[in-house]
Design a protein around this motif. Structure first.
Motif, short mmCIF file in Angstrom:
data_model
loop_
_atom_site.label_atom_id
_atom_site.label_comp_id
_atom_site.label_asym_id
_atom_site.label_seq_id
_atom_site.Cartn_x
_atom_site.Cartn_y
_atom_site.Cartn_z
N GLU A 118 1.69 8.87 -6.56
CA GLU A 118 2.14 10.26 -6.46
C GLU A 118 3.10 10.60 -7.60
N ALA B 63 1.02 4.06 -3.00
CA ALA B 63 0.84 5.49 -2.76
C ALA B 63 1.99 6.29 -3.37
N LYS C 296 0.83 -1.21 0.00
CA LYS C 296 0.00 0.00 0.00
C LYS C 296 0.86 1.25 0.00
#
Length: 72
Positions: A55, A51, A47
């Motif tokens: 980004e 992320a 996870k």
């Protein structure tokens, strides 16, 4: 047996299984818990990586707009 701390003998009698079988199942269940912890750690790591990659992707999407704005 594990949650309410019942004796192995008592639980085995109630279920109609041998104490050896019950102990075997308890050990097998304990190992499953350890692998569950490893799986949870791997999910957490993935996870965080997702992320970070999301980004980076979002930043790269903004690059053409930035250069188009500066070219004016």
């Amino acid at each position: 047996m594990t949650e309410r701390v019942y004796p192995v003998r008592e639980v085995a009698e109630r279920l109609g299984v041998s104490q050896c079988s019950l102990c075997f199942w308890r050990k097998k269940f304990s190992k499953a818990s350890a692998s569950d912890a490893e799986t949870d750690a791997e999910i957490c790591r993935l996870k965080k990586e997702l992320a970070r990659v999301s980004e980076e992707r979002d930043i790269l999407k903004m690059v053409p707009a930035y250069f188009a704005w500066n070219a004016k």
